[in-house]
Design a protein around this motif. Sequence first.
Motif, PDB file in Angstrom:
ATOM      1  N   ASP A 152      -2.325  -3.482  -6.350  1.00 39.11           N
ATOM      2  CA  ASP A 152      -3.371  -2.695  -5.703  1.00 39.11           C
ATOM      3  C   ASP A 152      -2.818  -2.014  -4.446  1.00 39.11           C
ATOM      4  O   ASP A 152      -3.060  -0.827  -4.196  1.00 39.11           O
ATOM      5  N   THR A 153      -2.046  -2.765  -3.694  1.00 39.30           N
ATOM      6  CA  THR A 153      -1.548  -2.257  -2.427  1.00 39.30           C
ATOM      7  C   THR A 153      -0.360  -1.320  -2.614  1.00 39.30           C
ATOM      8  O   THR A 153      -0.106  -0.462  -1.769  1.00 39.30           O
ATOM      9  N   VAL A 154       0.385  -1.461  -3.715  1.00 41.49           N
ATOM     10  CA  VAL A 154       1.404  -0.456  -4.041  1.00 41.49           C
ATOM     11  C   VAL A 154       0.724   0.902  -4.219  1.00 41.49           C
ATOM     12  O   VAL A 154       1.221   1.939  -3.759  1.00 41.49           O
ATOM     13  N   GLY A 155      -0.431   0.895  -4.881  1.00 41.81           N
ATOM     14  CA  GLY A 155      -1.204   2.132  -5.000  1.00 41.81           C
ATOM     15  C   GLY A 155      -1.653   2.649  -3.654  1.00 41.81           C
ATOM     16  O   GLY A 155      -1.625   3.859  -3.387  1.00 41.81           O
ATOM     17  N   ALA A 156      -2.044   1.725  -2.779  1.00 40.45           N
ATOM     18  CA  ALA A 156      -2.450   2.119  -1.427  1.00 40.45           C
ATOM     19  C   ALA A 156      -1.272   2.651  -0.616  1.00 40.45           C
ATOM     20  O   ALA A 156      -1.459   3.374   0.361  1.00 40.45           O
ATOM     21  N   PHE A 157      -0.047   2.277  -1.008  1.00 38.27           N
ATOM     22  CA  PHE A 157       1.159   2.817  -0.382  1.00 38.27           C
ATOM     23  C   PHE A 157       1.504   4.193  -0.943  1.00 38.27           C
ATOM     24  O   PHE A 157       1.837   5.127  -0.210  1.00 38.27           O
ATOM     25  N   LEU A 158       1.410   4.334  -2.274  1.00 38.76           N
ATOM     26  CA  LEU A 158       1.765   5.602  -2.908  1.00 38.76           C
ATOM     27  C   LEU A 158       0.773   6.713  -2.558  1.00 38.76           C
ATOM     28  O   LEU A 158       1.165   7.889  -2.481  1.00 38.76           O
ATOM     29  N   GLY A 159      -0.497   6.354  -2.347  1.00 36.32           N
ATOM     30  CA  GLY A 159      -1.499   7.354  -2.003  1.00 36.32           C
ATOM     31  C   GLY A 159      -1.177   8.103  -0.714  1.00 36.32           C
ATOM     32  O   GLY A 159      -1.095   9.339  -0.703  1.00 36.32           O
ATOM     33  N   PRO A 160      -0.990   7.400   0.410  1.00 34.90           N
ATOM     34  CA  PRO A 160      -0.617   8.093   1.654  1.00 34.90           C
ATOM     35  C   PRO A 160       0.720   8.825   1.552  1.00 34.90           C
ATOM     36  O   PRO A 160       0.900   9.878   2.157  1.00 34.90           O
ATOM     37  N   LEU A 161       1.669   8.259   0.801  1.00 32.83           N
ATOM     38  CA  LEU A 161       2.958   8.930   0.615  1.00 32.83           C
ATOM     39  C   LEU A 161       2.754  10.275  -0.078  1.00 32.83           C
ATOM     40  O   LEU A 161       3.333  11.301   0.326  1.00 32.83           O
ATOM     41  N   ALA A 162       1.917  10.265  -1.110  1.00 33.17           N
ATOM     42  CA  ALA A 162       1.590  11.524  -1.783  1.00 33.17           C
ATOM     43  C   ALA A 162       0.847  12.473  -0.852  1.00 33.17           C
ATOM     44  O   ALA A 162       1.059  13.699  -0.887  1.00 33.17           O
ATOM     45  N   ALA A 163      -0.013  11.927   0.011  1.00 35.25           N
ATOM     46  CA  ALA A 163      -0.757  12.770   0.959  1.00 35.25           C
ATOM     47  C   ALA A 163       0.183  13.484   1.925  1.00 35.25           C
ATOM     48  O   ALA A 163      -0.017  14.665   2.240  1.00 35.25           O
ATOM     49  N   ILE A 164       1.221  12.791   2.397  1.00 36.31           N
ATOM     50  CA  ILE A 164       2.182  13.416   3.306  1.00 36.31           C
ATOM     51  C   ILE A 164       2.900  14.569   2.607  1.00 36.31           C
ATOM     52  O   ILE A 164       3.021  15.684   3.155  1.00 36.31           O
ATOM     53  N   ALA A 165       3.367  14.317   1.376  1.00 39.92           N
ATOM     54  CA  ALA A 165       4.062  15.364   0.628  1.00 39.92           C
ATOM     55  C   ALA A 165       3.146  16.555   0.371  1.00 39.92           C
ATOM     56  O   ALA A 165       3.559  17.722   0.497  1.00 39.92           O
ATOM     57  N   LEU A 166       1.885  16.270   0.044  1.00 40.94           N
ATOM     58  CA  LEU A 166       0.942  17.352  -0.243  1.00 40.94           C
ATOM     59  C   LEU A 166       0.550  18.118   1.017  1.00 40.94           C
ATOM     60  O   LEU A 166       0.367  19.343   0.977  1.00 40.94           O
ATOM     61  N   LEU A 167       0.414  17.415   2.148  1.00 37.08           N
ATOM     62  CA  LEU A 167       0.114  18.106   3.407  1.00 37.08           C
ATOM     63  C   LEU A 167       1.229  19.084   3.759  1.00 37.08           C
ATOM     64  O   LEU A 167       0.976  20.196   4.246  1.00 37.08           O
ATOM     65  N   TRP A 168       2.468  18.660   3.522  1.00 34.80           N
ATOM     66  CA  TRP A 168       3.603  19.546   3.798  1.00 34.80           C
ATOM     67  C   TRP A 168       3.623  20.728   2.828  1.00 34.80           C
ATOM     68  O   TRP A 168       3.778  21.873   3.220  1.00 34.80           O
TER      69      TRP A 168
END
Length: 410
Positions: A152-168
């Motif tokens: 569950d928390t791996v998903g919670a890690f990948l979500g913000p990581l994807a958000a950073i890439a998408l914000l850029w």
Amino acid sequence: MQKPLNTTAEVPARMPRTVWLLGWVSLFMDMSSELIHAVLPVYMTTTLGLSMLTVGLVEGIAEATASVLKAFSGALSDRLGKRKVLAVLGYGLSAITKPLFPLASGATEVIAARFIDRIGKGIRGAPRDALLADATPEALRNAAYGLRQSMDTVGAFLGPLAAIALLWWLHDRLRLLLWFGVVPALIAVGILAFGVQEPAHSREPDRAHRRAEAGRLPRFAAARGLPSAYWGVVAVASVFTVARLSEAFLVLRGQQQGVKLLWIPLVTLAFSLVYALSAYPAGVLAQRFGRRALLLWGAAALFASMVLLALPGMLTLWLGACLYGLHLGLTQGVFAAAVAATAPEALRGTAFGVYYLIIGLLQLLGSLGAGWLWQHFGAQYAFGAGAALTAAAMLLATLRARSLSWLRSR
């Protein structure tokens, strides 16, 4: 019907397939949710202009709403003997709400989407946890809950990581970013609906009785049949819950400390990574050495986190966020396993439901209190209050350790 496993020698070496599949479901749904929630608190305060108290109210009511429905769905799953159908309904409802965030034109729509998403979480939580317990031998439950929590928390890690890439990539276009949260949510529902099978032994007992009861609403008076050891779990978990500020306040603390919008999801990513790395090992250690040591170390981590987050500076922000994740990893799976261990099998869904109900109402109280303290006195008072309450939780667990038998259990 599966035979109960009574001895250590009979315990299978591998984790049941259902545990892994429920872990993948949690991973993809949390990836979707955290991709959105990594930027949502900033969106509410900067774009929509909501106050800290309002953010606390929104987060608190959202979690309380989820918890009320967890109590209902948990009791209903006990009556019907069908946990999977309720879990699919809950995950499906959460998936449907994901497009509502980018489609929102104002605060009302965002808040409504947040509440509906939490309704889905409320429907799925208790039946999912009870389903996991039904599919797992007792000797593997601490590790099983830890594994699901880690995924569950791996998903919670990948979500913000994807958000950073998408914000850029999207040049800070938040509305377009939010659309990317839809896909992993749909994958989660697909795995649960077509991959997970409900254990036969959770459906077969008392089938005639359940058919007779199926048309009737659950009666929460059944909670009176839960043993005192179960209420001991609830008491200790309650103090921890009030002490712990919600994740939204960590994100807002990062913004207050000067973290730029592009890097704001790193706050969520930091504690999620530590949470993911610690949850499964914590379950294994609890299985071997008992729960008391894990909970005391988790309380110490939360106390240090609240103190550090009350202090100014980037170093204290990142250390505090990491310790916040460590606290969650050391305690949340252990509490879930303790609920499963102290509740009778026939009332397991009800037990998880009542547990989540109480925890959710206390999250509302804690979020309102933290928002009020932050708005009127500053962030340092909100996090300082969390540290003081954590010290109270540690004292309670220490003084009552002899009477709380579940703390000594493995």
